[in-house]
Design an enzyme around this catalytic site. Structure first.
Site, mmCIF file in Angstrom:
data_model
loop_
_atom_site.group_PDB
_atom_site.id
_atom_site.type_symbol
_atom_site.label_atom_id
_atom_site.label_comp_id
_atom_site.label_asym_id
_atom_site.label_seq_id
_atom_site.Cartn_x
_atom_site.Cartn_y
_atom_site.Cartn_z
ATOM 1 N N HIS A 67 28.274 43.000 40.287
ATOM 2 C CA HIS A 67 29.132 42.169 41.142
ATOM 3 C C HIS A 67 28.295 41.000 41.637
ATOM 4 O O HIS A 67 27.054 41.012 41.542
ATOM 5 C CB HIS A 67 29.691 42.976 42.319
ATOM 6 C CG HIS A 67 28.773 44.052 42.813
ATOM 7 N ND1 HIS A 67 27.589 43.770 43.438
ATOM 8 C CD2 HIS A 67 28.850 45.414 42.731
ATOM 9 C CE1 HIS A 67 26.985 44.914 43.735
ATOM 10 N NE2 HIS A 67 27.706 45.922 43.322
ATOM 11 N N HIS A 105 23.744 48.047 37.580
ATOM 12 C CA HIS A 105 22.895 48.991 38.331
ATOM 13 C C HIS A 105 23.569 50.344 38.466
ATOM 14 O O HIS A 105 24.812 50.443 38.443
ATOM 15 C CB HIS A 105 22.551 48.428 39.720
ATOM 16 C CG HIS A 105 23.751 48.133 40.558
ATOM 17 N ND1 HIS A 105 24.488 46.985 40.398
ATOM 18 C CD2 HIS A 105 24.365 48.830 41.556
ATOM 19 C CE1 HIS A 105 25.492 46.987 41.255
ATOM 20 N NE2 HIS A 105 25.452 48.105 41.970
ATOM 21 N N CYS A 119 22.596 51.442 52.002
ATOM 22 C CA CYS A 119 22.885 50.236 51.231
ATOM 23 C C CYS A 119 23.491 49.195 52.154
ATOM 24 O O CYS A 119 24.571 49.404 52.714
ATOM 25 C CB CYS A 119 23.833 50.556 50.078
ATOM 26 S SG CYS A 119 24.298 49.104 49.117
#
Lengths: 154, 154
Positions: A67, A105, A119
């Site tokens: 993204h 990822h 995160c």
């Protein structure tokens, strides 16, 4: 989504937090992810970032995706491996992982123990893109990435 | 300030990180803070939040301050106490602390061990305000806050 919870002190019990819902991801037939849960620790209209905690059970993995927005990751629990772009890395507690824009990822709990990570993301962000069959095949042409995707990282 | 370091994997050694400078705060005569260091873990032009790690040595404390921007804190190491607004709270590893806008706050390593915490903030933020003598006196009128400020939390 913002929770806007401004409770001053939220106690931790292990890797769960007072007043924070644990959100399971529904498993799906495409096996895009496995055995991962999410807890949103901080999300507020006044904050431009959000902090989430993800936990992957042994043998599980996060979605293989990319993204425009970045991920800033700190491993809070356990060990495992991650794929970021062309690189497969063993990761350990407190290590930092940076996922640049538009970079494939995935995080895998490859060490027989849960892998938990914080995160940080922008609150305003784009949706993840999933790999097409062609893009997945291109990744798998790298032997080290192929082994990682089979859950047999080298 | 952004570091813009996009190294994919930065290993942790204890509570230090590869490629991350440890910034001591210069002690000053006003004793606004004591025995605290800062490491900027994530700061990037593409990210609207920053993630920093602060560590307070036993008996030390962060600056007593307030500002328009919020703090989102996760205790990464040890135990201690915090003041947020009118509340003094014992804090332990992995607990979450939310500092709302314009709220006086301070973190103290009161447990004879280092107190380390992650702090997420907006990259674009206002400068901290320090308490005037009158504001400090007003805080000290609360017996529990006064004890906290003497490093004798109850």
């Amino acid at each position: 989504m913002t929770t806007g919870d401004r409770t001053i002190h939220r106690k931790a019990t292990g890797f769960r937090w007072d007043g924070v819902a644990e959100l399971p991801y529904k498993e799906d037939d495409r096996a895009l992810f496995k055995s991962i849960t999410r807890q949103v620790l901080f999300s507020d209209p006044e904050m431009r970032g959000e902090l989430r905690y993800f936990e992957v059970a042994p043998g599980g993995f996060s979605t293989l995706e990319r993204h425009e927005h970045m991920h800033a990751v700190l491993i809070l629990r356990g060990r495992g491996h991650c794929l970021v772009g062309g690189e497969v890395k063993p990761i350990d507690t407190r290590d930092l992982v940076t996922v640049p824009p538009l970079t494939w990822h995935q995080f895998r709990a490859t060490a027989g123990e849960p892998l938990g990570f914080l995160c940080m993301v922008n609150a305003a962000r784009d949706k993840p893109q999933l790999p097409s069959a062609e893009e997945l095949a291109a990744l798998q042409r790298d032997a080290r990435i192929a082994a990682f995707l089979r859950n047999e990282p080298r």
